[in-house]
Design an enzyme around this catalytic site. Structure first.
Site, PDB file in Angstrom:
ATOM      1  N   ASP A  37       0.985  -1.268   0.069  1.00 30.05           N
ATOM      2  CA  ASP A  37      -0.065  -0.054   0.004  1.00 30.05           C
ATOM      3  C   ASP A  37       0.767   1.263  -0.013  1.00 30.05           C
ATOM      4  OD1 ASP A  37      -1.695   2.059   0.437  1.00 30.05           O
ATOM      5  OD2 ASP A  37      -2.286   1.252   2.385  1.00 30.05           O
ATOM      6  N   PRO A  38       1.218   1.758  -1.023  1.00 30.02           N
ATOM      7  CA  PRO A  38       0.336   1.542  -2.561  1.00 30.02           C
ATOM      8  C   PRO A  38       1.285   0.471  -3.103  1.00 30.02           C
ATOM      9  CG  PRO A  38       2.179   3.307  -2.765  1.00 30.02           C
ATOM     10  CD  PRO A  38       1.965   2.796  -1.278  1.00 30.02           C
TER      11      PRO A  38
END
Length: 449
Positions: A128-129
Site C-alpha cells: 500500500d501502495p
C-alpha cells in the site's frame, strides 16, 4: 547478463532479495545489493554466487553514479525522500527504476525525460501502495467492462501483528518503519462520501473511524488515509459517489492513539528543552496541566479516559508514568522532538521479536449497479508472516516489485516514463503469480441488495 541493483538492505528487502536470487540463474541475472553498511548487504546475500554486497551511500555522488551506471535496473528501498536523486541518475544513465513509494511532485517532472530516455520509472509497486492498486483496479475494470456503474468504493490496508503473536494491550507491534507509524495521518484526510467532499484534520482523524469486519479475523477500525480524491481519475471513478482509501487497525487502537495526538506527543516540529534529564513520567507530565494530582490521574482526566480500565492499562503498560530515565547519563548532544521521544519508547515496547508473526490485511468494499440490480462486494486479503525476518510486510512489499522487475527485464512490460500498477498488463500477471505461487490472494463475496 542483466545486473539488478537493489539499494537498501533493511527488513523489507529480505523476500525481494530471495526472489531475485532464486531466479537469477534461470534468467542470467547478477544481483548487486548496496547499503551504507556493506557487511549487512553481504550477509543478506547469504554467499549466493549470483549476488554481491557493496557499500552504497546516496549522498556520495561518485559511488551513487558508478553503481547506477553499472546496472540495468535499480530498485530503491531507501527512504522516500532519497528516491529523487536515484531516479535522476537512472534517467541520466538510461536505467529502469522501481520503488514502492508514492509518486512525488518532484518525480513527476522526470516523466518526459524518462520517456525520451526509453526507460520506466515504476512507482507504487508494494503493498500500500501496490497490491491495493492492482486488486482494486482489477475489480473496478471488471465492473466497467460488464457495463456496470460503481456507486461506492472503499479500500483499507493494515500492517498488524498476527493473532498468535498479539500479546500486548495495544494489539500492535512495528512491522514497518516506526517513524512512519508515529507520524501517520498527519495532514488532512480528503475523501468523497455520498457525493460530499469530506476533510478530516489530523487532530480529529483518530476519532473518526469506522468498524469493519474481515471474515475469520474479527473487527477492525478503519480511518481515512491521506488524499483519496487523487485516485478518482487513476481508478476511473470520476462519477462515483463515495471513494475512500484508508488504514486498518485492531479494535481499541485509534481511541488510544488519539490520546497521543491530543497531548502533542506526535508533534515533530520542535525540539524539547531539558529532555536529556527527563524520566518517562516527566515527558508525559510536560504535556499536561499543572496540578497536585499524580501524572497518571492528570492524563486520565485530561484525555477523559478515567473510566476506561482498558485505556489506562495501555498507557501504564508503556511505562509513561515511570521514573525510568529516557536517556543514559553517557548520552550527549541530545536533540529530540516529542515524536522522536515517543518513537524511542514504542520501538522498545512494540518490538517485533524474531519468533513473532506479523499480519497484513486489506479490505475493498464496493457497491455497483448492473442490469437494474445493485450488488455489494467485499474483497479481503490476509497474509501471515513466517517469522520476524520473513514477515508478511516484507513479502507483500517485496514480491510485487520483484515480479515487475522480472517483467521489465524479460521484455514483457515495456511502458516508458512514470508508471503505477493500474494497467491490466501489470496487475493481471502480478496478481496471478502472487496468488498461485506465493499464497497472496483475495477472498471475495458478492450479495444482491
Amino acid at each position: 547478463m542483466k545486473n539488478i541493483l537493489i539499494l537498501g538492505a533493511g527488513k523489507s528487502a529480505t523476500v525481494l532479495i530471495e526472489y531475485l536470487l532464486k531466479n537469477a540463474s534461470r534468467y542470467n541475472w547478477m544481483i548487486t545489493l548496496g547499503d551504507i553498511d556493506a557487511d549487512i548487504a553481504i550477509q543478506k546475500l547469504n554467499k549466493d554466487p549470483r549476488g554481491r554486497g557493496i557499500y552504497f551511500n546516496s549522498a556520495d555522488k561518485e559511488v551513487r553514479e558508478q553503481s547506477i551506471r553499472e546496472a540495468d535496473i535499480v530498485i530503491s528501498l531507501l527512504p522516500a525522500f532519497l528516491h529523487i536523486e536515484i531516479a535522476r541518475d537512472c534517467v541520466k544513465f538510461k536505467k529502469h527504476f522501481v520503488c514502492a513509494s508514492y509518486v512525488s511532485d518532484e518525480m513527476k517532472v522526470l516523466d518526459a525525460e524518462a520517456k525520451a530516455a526509453g526507460i520506466m520509472l515504476m512507482h507504487e509497486i508494494g503493498l500500500d501502495p501496490g497490491i491495493d492498486h492492482m486488486s482494486a483496479k482489477k475489480m473496478i475494470d471488471a465492473v466497467h467492462k460488464a457495463g456496470g456503474e460503481i456507486k461506492t468504493f472503499e479500500s483499507y490496508t493494515g500492517g498488524l501483528i498476527a493473532p498468535e503473536s498479539d500479546n500486548n494491550p495495544w494489539n500492535y507491534k512495528f512491522t514497518w518503519n516506526p517513524r512512519n507509524v508515529v507520524l501517520a495521518g498527519q495532514g488532512t484526510a480528503k475523501f468523497l462520501w455520498d457525493n460530499q467532499y469530506k476533510y478530516i484534520p489530523y487532530h480529529k482523524l483518530f476519532s473518526r473511524y469506522d468498524i469493519m469486519e474481515i471474515p475469520g479475523y474479527g473487527e477492525f477500525e478503519g480511518y481515512p488515509n491521506r488524499d483519496s480524491l487523487a485516485y478518482r481519475k487513476v481508478y476511473g471513478l470520476e462519477n462515483t459517489a463515495t471513494i475512500v482509501r484508508g488504514t486498518l487497525r485492531k479494535r481499541g487502537f485509534c481511541d488510544a492513539w488519539n490520546v497521543f495526538v491530543l497531548l502533542g506527543m506526535t508533534d515533530d516540529s520542535y525540539f524539547m528543552e531539558g529532555i536529556e534529564n527527563f524520566s518517562w513520567k516527566d515527558y508525559t507530565n510536560s504535556f499536561l496541566p499543572s496540578s497536585s494530582s499524580s501524572v497518571k490521574t492528570k492524563l486520565m482526566e485530561y484525555a477523559d479516559i478515567h473510566k476506561s480500565i482498558e485505556m489506562q492499562n495501555k498507557f501504564e503498560w508503556l511505562g509513561l508514568f515511570s521514573e525510568e530515565k529516557i536517556y543514559k547519563e553517557t548520552d550527549t548532544n541530545i536533540k529530540a522532538t516529542p515524536a522522536q521521544v515517543l518513537q524511542k519508547l514504542l520501538e522498545k515496547k512494540w518490538l517485533l521479536e524474531e519468533s513473532d508473526k506479523d499480519m497484513c490485511v486489506m479490505l475493498h468494499l464496493m457497491e455497483y449497479t448492473l442490469n437494474a440490480k445493485t450488488y455489494k462486494v467485499q474483497s479481503s486479503m490476509v497474509v501471515i508472516g513466517e517469522d520476524g525476518l520473513h514477515t508478511a510486510m516484507a513479502k507483500t512489499v517485496g514480491l510485487p516489485a520483484a515480479i515487475v522487475v522480472k517483467m521489465i527485464l524479460n521484455g514483457t512490460l515495456q511502458n516508458k516514463g512514470i508508471v503505477i500498477p493500474v494497467l491490466p498488463e501489470i496487475y493481471d500477471p502480478v496478481l496471478e503469480e502472487l496468488k498461485l505461487e506465493h499464497g497472496v490472494k483475495f477472498e471475495e463475496t458478492t450479495i444482491v441488495k
